[in-house]
Enzyme design. Structure first.
Site, PDB file in Angstrom:
ATOM      1  N   HIS A  42      -9.731   2.247   0.315  1.00 55.87           N
ATOM      2  CA  HIS A  42      -9.658   1.166   1.289  1.00 55.87           C
ATOM      3  C   HIS A  42     -10.703   1.271   2.403  1.00 55.87           C
ATOM      4  O   HIS A  42     -10.412   0.944   3.558  1.00 55.87           O
ATOM      5  CB  HIS A  42      -8.243   1.135   1.880  1.00 55.87           C
ATOM      6  CG  HIS A  42      -7.783  -0.217   2.326  1.00 55.87           C
ATOM      7  ND1 HIS A  42      -8.344  -0.881   3.405  1.00 55.87           N
ATOM      8  CD2 HIS A  42      -6.832  -1.046   1.838  1.00 55.87           C
ATOM      9  CE1 HIS A  42      -7.732  -2.037   3.564  1.00 55.87           C
ATOM     10  NE2 HIS A  42      -6.814  -2.169   2.623  1.00 55.87           N
ATOM     11  N   HIS A  85       0.803  -1.228   0.000  1.00 54.98           N
ATOM     12  CA  HIS A  85       0.000   0.000   0.000  1.00 54.98           C
ATOM     13  C   HIS A  85       0.838   1.281   0.000  1.00 54.98           C
ATOM     14  O   HIS A  85       0.552   2.239   0.728  1.00 54.98           O
ATOM     15  CB  HIS A  85      -0.949   0.012   1.200  1.00 54.98           C
ATOM     16  CG  HIS A  85      -2.026  -1.032   1.143  1.00 54.98           C
ATOM     17  ND1 HIS A  85      -2.509  -1.567  -0.021  1.00 54.98           N
ATOM     18  CD2 HIS A  85      -2.730  -1.650   2.150  1.00 54.98           C
ATOM     19  CE1 HIS A  85      -3.457  -2.458   0.252  1.00 54.98           C
ATOM     20  NE2 HIS A  85      -3.610  -2.536   1.549  1.00 54.98           N
ATOM     21  N   GLU A 144     -11.454  -3.361  -3.044  1.00 53.57           N
ATOM     22  CA  GLU A 144     -10.477  -2.390  -3.534  1.00 53.57           C
ATOM     23  C   GLU A 144     -10.238  -2.621  -5.013  1.00 53.57           C
ATOM     24  O   GLU A 144      -9.650  -3.632  -5.406  1.00 53.57           O
ATOM     25  CB  GLU A 144      -9.156  -2.569  -2.777  1.00 53.57           C
ATOM     26  CG  GLU A 144      -9.278  -2.481  -1.278  1.00 53.57           C
ATOM     27  CD  GLU A 144      -8.195  -3.291  -0.577  1.00 53.57           C
ATOM     28  OE1 GLU A 144      -7.011  -3.014  -0.775  1.00 53.57           O
ATOM     29  OE2 GLU A 144      -8.549  -4.225   0.164  1.00 53.57           O
TER      30      GLU A 144
HETATM   31  C1  BGC Z   1      -4.568  -6.341   1.986  1.00 51.65           C
HETATM   32  C2  BGC Z   1      -4.449  -7.088   3.294  1.00 51.65           C
HETATM   33  C3  BGC Z   1      -4.053  -6.109   4.351  1.00 51.65           C
HETATM   34  C4  BGC Z   1      -5.115  -5.045   4.432  1.00 51.65           C
HETATM   35  C5  BGC Z   1      -4.839  -3.999   5.455  1.00 51.65           C
HETATM   36  C6  BGC Z   1      -5.623  -5.305   2.147  1.00 51.65           C
HETATM   37  O1  BGC Z   1      -5.755  -4.582   0.982  1.00 51.65           O
HETATM   38  O2  BGC Z   1      -4.837  -7.179   0.912  1.00 51.65           O
HETATM   39  O3  BGC Z   1      -3.527  -8.132   3.195  1.00 51.65           O
HETATM   40  O4  BGC Z   1      -3.915  -6.733   5.584  1.00 51.65           O
HETATM   41  O5  BGC Z   1      -5.239  -4.421   3.188  1.00 51.65           O
HETATM   42  O6  BGC Z   1      -3.555  -3.557   5.381  1.00 51.65           O
END
Ligand code: BGC
Length: 385
Positions: A213, A139, A350
């Protein structure tokens, strides 16, 4: 639709726009007023002032979005009896978001999801990124787009109110090449859609994969787990992962697997199956390969919450969608109104290009080059049944 613009001061909040909607011509179904309000929401430790925008559409849906991380702080939508509830997880204060936010409501960038071993090679040069998920990059790194303060301005369209956010990511930030100039527009439309339009330009080739998110719970935030939501994902294939959640590169059929959401089913129906991919993800935490993804805005997923009748449809121009079933929530996050977010109290949808694409030549490219423009649109539409 008739509209009129009024600027006024109301207490500490600045009411930027009041748009009065008529129903003549059937252009809008609302009879109320659209509204944008701006107010201070605190200061970061570095001294940056953060603002909170409150958007209200003609039907009374309300979204609160702050300039720190472009975070959707709350989103109120009606149930089948017209009763509003906040359907996103989050916190009451800026300080809590700064202290410990598992990306509640955030913009994610420069790259949504993981890049394996936090490195990639582009045009013969290897770039090393910040590793913030074991040896992987997740991310956007240690200080991704969810942790920066965006510059904001109100937006007003005939059938929507919104906020436009700007951020310039410096050459070398989190290890990425090129200065990336990003614009993100959130619109709350009178068709009860939260529409997100992303745009970006660069001065050097760089990977870009922006997403949103929010953790949703259509029964209302903090009311329970999301296992009873019935989910449809418009995908015949998904990208299986290895033990560190990096795609193997395969596009695998969902047929006869717990990943098959082509016909809506409760999220909880198959989540406990003894399945290798579910074990690796600790539940659902995978990218689905959307059917017929040709770059136009198309239905990717639909979630229905039976007790309240709330439905959320997700439309996107992106080729993939990450469905994350809140597997890492464990009760340690105390959210809005003191609600404790236990295991699987929220889910994320997402929209994205596939994880680890910079290292997967067979995946659709995520490389933006100077002179080209990155555009991406995603819409979360709320109805009831
Ligand atoms: C990811 C997860 C992660 C979460 C929060 C999601 O987009 O795929 O693996 O734990 O975000 O960080």
């Amino acid at each position: 639709m008739k509209s009129r613009l009024i600027e006024a001061l109301c207490g500490v909040a600045m009411c930027l726009t009041v748009v009065t909607c008529g129903t003549q011509g059937g252009e809008t179904k609302g009879e109320g007023t659209m509204n944008i309000e701006r107010q201070p929401f605190g200061t970061t430790p570095a001294g940056a002032e953060v603002e909170l925008y409150t958007l209200v559409n003609a039907n009374g849906l309300r979204a609160r979005i702050m300039t720190y991380g472009g975070i959707v702080v709350s989103l109120e939508t009606p149930d089948r009896d017209g009763k509003l509830a906040d359907v996103t997880l989050g916190y009451d204060t800026l300080q809590e978001y700064i202290r410990d936010n598992p990306y509640f409501g955030s913009v994610v960038g420069r790259y949504g999801n993981r890049i394996g071993k936090a490195r990639f090679t582009l045009d013969g040069v290897e770039y090393v990124l910040a590793a913030n998920d074991g040896e992987n990059h997740l991310h956007g790194g240690l200080r991704g787009f969810d942790k920066v303060v965006w510059r904001a301005e109100p937006v007003e369209r005939d059938d929507a109110v919104g906020v436009k956010l700007h951020y310039v990511s410096k050459d070398g930030e989190e290890g990425y090449p090129g200065t990336l100039t990003c614009t993100l527009t959130y619109l709350l439309t009178n068709n009860d859609e939260l529409r997100i339009e992303y745009e970006a330009e660069t001065d050097k080739p760089t990977p870009v994969n922006l997403t949103h998110h929010s953790y949703f719970n259509l029964a209302g935030q903090g009311t329970g787990d999301i296992l009873g939501h019935e989910l449809m994902i418009n995908a015949d294939r998904f990208t299986p992962v290895d033990a560190s959640l990096i795609p193997t590169g395969e596009l695998r059929s969902v047929e006869d697997t717990p990943m098959d959401f082509r016909t809506a089913k409760p999220i909880g129906r198959d989540i406990g199956q003894d399945d290798e991919q579910l074990r690796l993800g600790k539940g659902y935490d995978h990218n689905w390969v959307l059917n017929d993804a040709d770059g136009s805005l198309a239905l990717a997923a639909r979630a229905f919450e039976p007790t309240t009748g709330r439905v959320m449809e997700v439309y996107t121009t992106e080729p993939g969608i990450q469905f994350y079933s809140g597997n890492f929530l464990d009760g340690s996050n105390v959210g809005k109104g003191g609600k404790v977010y236990e295991h699987r109290y929220g889910f994320c949808l997402e929209t994205q290009h596939f994880p680890d694409s910079p290292n997967k030549p067979n995946f659709p490219s995520v490389i933006l080059r100077p002179g080209d423009r990155y555009t991406s649109t995603t819409m979360y539409k709320f109805v009831t049944e």
